[in-house]
Design a protein around this motif. Structure first.
Motif, mmCIF file in Angstrom:
data_model
loop_
_atom_site.group_PDB
_atom_site.id
_atom_site.type_symbol
_atom_site.label_atom_id
_atom_site.label_comp_id
_atom_site.label_asym_id
_atom_site.label_seq_id
_atom_site.Cartn_x
_atom_site.Cartn_y
_atom_site.Cartn_z
ATOM 1 N N LYS A 61 5.462 33.155 -22.511
ATOM 2 C CA LYS A 61 5.619 32.160 -21.276
ATOM 3 C C LYS A 61 4.850 32.947 -20.226
ATOM 4 N N LEU A 62 5.378 34.185 -20.060
ATOM 5 C CA LEU A 62 4.953 34.902 -18.841
ATOM 6 C C LEU A 62 3.465 35.225 -18.875
ATOM 7 N N ILE A 63 2.972 35.608 -20.218
ATOM 8 C CA ILE A 63 1.747 35.868 -20.274
ATOM 9 C C ILE A 63 0.732 34.824 -19.954
ATOM 10 N N GLN A 92 0.727 38.835 -16.819
ATOM 11 C CA GLN A 92 0.584 39.309 -18.044
ATOM 12 C C GLN A 92 1.220 40.664 -18.184
ATOM 13 N N ARG A 93 0.991 41.642 -17.069
ATOM 14 C CA ARG A 93 1.788 42.790 -17.312
ATOM 15 C C ARG A 93 3.248 42.700 -17.547
ATOM 16 N N LEU A 149 -2.165 33.693 -17.623
ATOM 17 C CA LEU A 149 -3.531 33.314 -17.818
ATOM 18 C C LEU A 149 -3.997 32.049 -17.302
ATOM 19 N N VAL A 150 -3.047 31.284 -17.030
ATOM 20 C CA VAL A 150 -3.225 29.856 -16.453
ATOM 21 C C VAL A 150 -3.684 30.095 -14.837
ATOM 22 N N LEU A 151 -3.107 31.196 -14.249
ATOM 23 C CA LEU A 151 -3.521 31.527 -12.835
ATOM 24 C C LEU A 151 -5.003 32.196 -12.908
ATOM 25 N N LYS A 152 -5.366 32.819 -14.001
ATOM 26 C CA LYS A 152 -6.582 33.463 -13.975
ATOM 27 C C LYS A 152 -7.544 32.136 -14.063
ATOM 28 N N GLU A 197 -4.443 46.099 -13.231
ATOM 29 C CA GLU A 197 -3.489 45.766 -14.341
ATOM 30 C C GLU A 197 -4.152 46.048 -15.560
ATOM 31 N N GLY A 198 -4.639 47.047 -15.620
ATOM 32 C CA GLY A 198 -5.456 47.308 -17.119
ATOM 33 C C GLY A 198 -4.494 47.757 -17.853
#
Length: 365
Positions: A86-88, A117-118, A92-95, A194-195
């Motif tokens: 869910k967090l990831i 994501q992190r 991804l939705v934000l990006k 955030e690599g």
């Protein structure tokens, strides 16, 4: 945990952290920012650089309390995996999101990594480790990550034979790995804050939070002093290591992990003494924001991105129109105007957090 059984200082620190995130992410003008509200150029540390590691540190504390009575079985792992996904997914939705048709950015412009994501990855790995390791093993994992990261970035030659460097350059192991895995889906062509490797190192930040959570859970009367001393030790180790592995948020260097966890522990010790020991009234508004931290952060980022992308007239967007119309005036210092805009945004989301808390609405991700 039941709302009334929570450690107040942890929720307050979480709320302060989210407020800090919103403040530094929403200036009126990115060209006019007071130095403490901006990240270090590369090596070094500013108050802004403390915000994200503080949140991961608090995630670790929360993991300790949320899963200390859980068993490492399929049901628990399923719940951990779903929460992480869910967090990831939200990240991804934000990006990928754009407020204009077709509402999704072109594939080549989507950044794969990000704050949420992190958090999702670090949360899952740390929680699994916590369920299967005692505190000594967890400490060993954290030490192994920090030492291994330093040795890799500082001493192992790259596949092309070039000597490694801690600089923002092509022969930096962190950048090299990101280019191989993320390709063009990075924040900048030469690094991603955030690599991949930095996310591995960030697991150590979260583990230190778990260990501090264990300290908070002990029945010792001198708990505040132990917390404060632990923070001072972490700070001392981190600043000493800085001479050999520079403090660097973009790399999430090992010294950065220790120093930020040290500051987090010291600040938590102070708040714990004020609120949980002395039971003085302090920081209620931050606690209210902290109870819906992820929801408020997501909304702030989603709306801010929309404001930047929705046009107003020929050469403006919602953000610039609001700023130039209501905050930017002749004779007013540009940095102050920019800060005032950010403070108004903060007040809006603090108001939202207070409203949700008073309505007993707690949105779990």
């Amino acid at each position: 945990m039941n709302v009334n059984q929570r450690i107040q200082s942890v929720d307050i620190l979480r709320g302060i952290t989210i407020v800090g995130m919103i403040l530094v992410n929403n200036p009126g003008d990115w060209s006019h920012i007071y130095a403490p509200l901006s990240h270090a150029e590369w090596h070094g540390l500013t108050p802004t650089d403390l915000i994200f590691p503080f949140f991961l540190f608090i995630v670790g504390i929360s993991i300790f309390y949320a899963y200390k009575s859980k068993q490492p079985n399929a049901s628990t792992y399923k719940k951990l995996g779903l929460r992480s996904l869910k967090l990831i997914g939200l990240g991804l939705v934000l990006k990928a999101f754009t407020p204009l048709f077709p509402f999704v950015q072109d594939w080549e412009h989507i950044r794969f990594m990000g704050v949420l994501q992190r958090i999702g990855i670090v949360f899952f790995v740390t929680a699994v480790l916590y369920l299967n390791c005692n505190w000594k093993m967890l400490l060993g994992v954290a030490v192994t990550i920090l030492l291994g990261y330093w040795l890799l970035l500082g001493f192992v030659p790259l596949p092309n034979g070039m000597a490694p460097t801690f600089d923002r350059a092509s022969n930096n192991w962190s950048n090299y790995i990101d280019l191989q895995i993320l390709g063009t889906h990075m924040w900048q062509p030469d690094y991603d804050p955030e690599g991949v490797l930095g996310t591995v190192s960030a697991i150590a930040t979260c583990i230190l939070g778990v260990l501090v959570g264990k300290l908070l859970d002990t029945p010792l009367k001198s708990k505040t002093k132990i917390l404060f001393l632990t923070g001072v030790i972490l700070l001392t180790l981190g600043y000493f290591w800085n001479a050999y592995f520079p403090i660097n948020k973009a790399l999430w260097s090992s010294s950065f992990v220790l120093v930020t966890a040290g500051y987090g522990t010291v600040i938590l010790a102070v708040i714990y003494y004020i609120v949980d020991v002395k039971q003085w009234h302090f920081g209620a508004v931050f606690k209210q924001v902290g109870m819906n931290a992820i929801t408020i952060y997501f909304l702030s980022e989603f709306i801010a991105k929309s404001f930047y992308l929705i046009p107003v007239g020929a050469d403006a967007n919602v953000h610039s129109w609001l700023y130039n119309t209501f905050f930017s005036f002749d004779g007013l210092v540009a940095k102050l105007s920019s800060l005032c805009y950010a403070l108004v945004i903060v007040l809006i989301y603090v108001g939202l957090g207070t409203y949700l808390f008073k309505k007993n609405i707690f949105i779990k991700v």
